[in-house]
Write a protein that holds these residues in place. Structure first.
Motif, PDB file in Angstrom:
ATOM      1  N   UNK A 108      79.201  13.214  17.972  1.00 50.08           N
ATOM      2  CA  UNK A 108      77.787  13.101  18.003  1.00 50.08           C
ATOM      3  C   UNK A 108      77.345  13.037  16.755  1.00 50.08           C
ATOM      4  N   UNK A 109      77.723  13.678  15.769  1.00 44.88           N
ATOM      5  CA  UNK A 109      77.142  13.931  14.354  1.00 44.88           C
ATOM      6  C   UNK A 109      77.701  12.515  13.539  1.00 44.88           C
ATOM      7  N   UNK A 110      78.920  11.887  13.874  1.00 42.12           N
ATOM      8  CA  UNK A 110      79.095  10.546  13.593  1.00 42.12           C
ATOM      9  C   UNK A 110      78.164   9.595  14.000  1.00 42.12           C
ATOM     10  N   UNK A 111      77.819   9.604  15.146  1.00 41.57           N
ATOM     11  CA  UNK A 111      76.965   8.585  15.765  1.00 41.57           C
ATOM     12  C   UNK A 111      75.623   8.934  14.986  1.00 41.57           C
ATOM     13  N   UNK A 112      75.110  10.078  14.958  1.00 43.77           N
ATOM     14  CA  UNK A 112      73.884  10.329  14.525  1.00 43.77           C
ATOM     15  C   UNK A 112      73.575   9.743  13.050  1.00 43.77           C
ATOM     16  N   UNK A 113      74.759   9.735  12.313  1.00 44.93           N
ATOM     17  CA  UNK A 113      74.429   8.890  11.006  1.00 44.93           C
ATOM     18  C   UNK A 113      73.882   7.510  11.025  1.00 44.93           C
ATOM     19  N   UNK A 114      74.133   6.955  12.227  1.00 47.37           N
ATOM     20  CA  UNK A 114      73.823   5.511  12.567  1.00 47.37           C
ATOM     21  C   UNK A 114      72.341   5.367  12.778  1.00 47.37           C
ATOM     22  N   UNK A 115      71.440   6.564  13.091  1.00 42.48           N
ATOM     23  CA  UNK A 115      70.360   6.824  13.569  1.00 42.48           C
ATOM     24  C   UNK A 115      69.473   5.855  12.753  1.00 42.48           C
ATOM     25  N   UNK A 116      69.601   6.258  11.603  1.00 45.64           N
ATOM     26  CA  UNK A 116      68.643   5.616  10.306  1.00 45.64           C
ATOM     27  C   UNK A 116      68.871   4.250  10.033  1.00 45.64           C
ATOM     28  N   UNK A 117      69.742   3.529  10.727  1.00 44.39           N
ATOM     29  CA  UNK A 117      69.941   2.236  10.318  1.00 44.39           C
ATOM     30  C   UNK A 117      68.694   1.422  10.525  1.00 44.39           C
ATOM     31  N   UNK A 118      68.413   0.803   9.631  1.00 51.62           N
ATOM     32  CA  UNK A 118      67.289  -0.333   9.651  1.00 51.62           C
ATOM     33  C   UNK A 118      67.775  -1.606   9.409  1.00 51.62           C
ATOM     34  N   UNK A 119      67.564  -2.497  10.173  1.00 45.21           N
ATOM     35  CA  UNK A 119      67.793  -3.883  10.136  1.00 45.21           C
ATOM     36  C   UNK A 119      67.180  -4.353   8.766  1.00 45.21           C
ATOM     37  N   UNK A 120      67.959  -4.971   7.918  1.00 46.44           N
ATOM     38  CA  UNK A 120      67.523  -5.534   6.754  1.00 46.44           C
ATOM     39  C   UNK A 120      66.689  -6.943   6.897  1.00 46.44           C
ATOM     40  N   UNK A 121      66.053  -7.035   8.084  1.00 42.22           N
ATOM     41  CA  UNK A 121      65.420  -8.276   8.094  1.00 42.22           C
ATOM     42  C   UNK A 121      64.137  -7.880   8.871  1.00 42.22           C
ATOM     43  N   UNK A 122      63.061  -8.709   8.665  1.00 44.14           N
ATOM     44  CA  UNK A 122      61.847  -8.570   9.128  1.00 44.14           C
ATOM     45  C   UNK A 122      61.502  -9.262  10.637  1.00 44.14           C
ATOM     46  N   UNK A 123      60.592  -9.057  11.515  1.00 42.34           N
ATOM     47  CA  UNK A 123      60.521  -9.509  12.564  1.00 42.34           C
ATOM     48  C   UNK A 123      60.397 -10.966  12.432  1.00 42.34           C
ATOM     49  N   UNK A 124      60.345 -11.539  11.207  1.00 42.74           N
ATOM     50  CA  UNK A 124      59.910 -13.334  11.223  1.00 42.74           C
ATOM     51  C   UNK A 124      61.343 -13.826  10.420  1.00 42.74           C
TER      52      UNK A 124
END
Length: 344
Positions: free
Chosen positions: A202-218
């Protein structure tokens, strides 16, 4: 292999002579010339990275053999590579991430002298010092089998001890110099520990929670807003690292054994844990991103700049922008798959 030559026969012998005679700067040039040749002759990024990792291991072997002449006990130890070296994914500019398994009693002051000399020699040969201190010169990165296993499991089980780099680094490692069996056993014990401890996974998976797609909605790229890299995108930290980490998590959970990220994706796809179409998209993403890193490393050498992982999306042609966006979307889909617990 498509007729491409691998690391040239007899090169290890040449590297041994250069290491003994302290002609380390020449090794840097050989490394970069080989990478350029491989790419010029049509090697994939995957193949080039595996070949480069093999070359770097030959460099490590040459340096350690030279040191073992003075420090006889070193021949009984095992030198380990972590991170990209452990996955066979090194690029020009990859730094040192290493550790030393010492199965015998050795004077600590002598170990300090030897390991400091080793990392300096490797730095001179083009494997730069690790800013985070993940090197054999750091006492935290050497010890006997039990010390290593306690240390690694402790890092994985204690969030307060865990840095943002550690899970990826400490779960991917291989022996480079010395006996391999103890390192193989340690890796199996560590992976078993993660698989059987829900908190570790779960700690490994938690590292991914801050992932932000480097693309805008547009569909516009989200780039650095200030500083020297204003308008640029770090393809390693914003995209590739999440692909690597997600593939590792799935490999851990499903008992997929390859070290390399591409081989893990193929194995996961073959076993049905990732769809065939998604597997192809991920492999295309890895190939594109890692090839850009290879090209950046060579360009940095030509211009005298320190190696980096930034690209300017505005400078890409339409085809490359489409491919970069496809890579980002494929990685996001994999991250969401892991976060949702699909198959976990």
């Amino acid at each position: 292999m498509n007729g491409l030559r691998d690391v040239p026969d007899g090169l290890l012998g040449e590297l041994r002579v250069m290491a003994r005679e302290g002609k380390l700067a020449g090794i840097r040039r050989i490394r970069l010339d080989l990478v350029q040749e491989w790419l010029d002759r049509g090697a994939t990024a995957e193949r080039a990275c595996k070949r480069l990792t093999r070359f770097n291991r030959d460099v490590v072997t040459a340096v350690l053999e030279a040191h073992a002449v003075e420090y006889l006990w070193l021949s009984r130890c095992t030198f380990m590579e972590f991170g990209s070296g452990g996955r066979e994914e090194m690029v020009p500019g990859s730094d040192q991430d290493n550790g030393l398994l010492i199965p015998i009693e050795v004077d600590e002051a002598e170990v300090d002298d030897c390991t400091q000399s080793i990392v300096v020699a490797l730095d001179g040969a083009g494997l730069s010092l690790c800013d985070g201190g993940v090197m054999v010169s750091n006492a935290e990165w050497r010890g006997d089998f039990d010390t290593w296993l306690d240390r690694l499991t402790g890092w994985l089980s204690n969030p307060a001890e865990k840095g943002p780099w550690q899970s990826g680094l400490i779960l991917d490692f291989q022996a480079v110099f010395g006996a391999e069996e103890e390192v193989r056993r340690m890796r199996e014990r560590l992976w078993d520990y993660v698989r059987t401890k829900p908190i570790a996974l779960s700690l490994l998976v938690r590292e991914l929670t801050d992932y932000r797609l480097p693309l805008t909605l547009f569909g516009a790229f989200i780039t650095e807003r200030e500083g020297p890299w204003h308008g640029f995108l770090n393809i390693k930290s914003s995209v590739l690292a999440h692909l690597t980490n997600s593939a590792r998590i799935l490999a851990l959970k499903h008992g997929v054994h390859p070290h390399n990220t591409c081989d893990r994706i193929r194995a996961l796809g073959g076993a049905g844990h990732i769809s065939e179409h998604h597997s192809r998209s991920l492999l295309d993403a890895w190939e594109y991103l890692q090839r850009k890193r290879l090209e950046i490393g060579l360009e940095c050498d030509r211009t005298g700049l320190p190696p980096h992982n930034y690209i300017n999306p505005a400078a890409l042609d339409r085809g490359e922008r489409i491919r970069l966006k496809a890579a980002i979307h494929a990685v996001e889909k994999l991250v969401r798959l892991v976060q949702a617990g699909s198959g976990l």
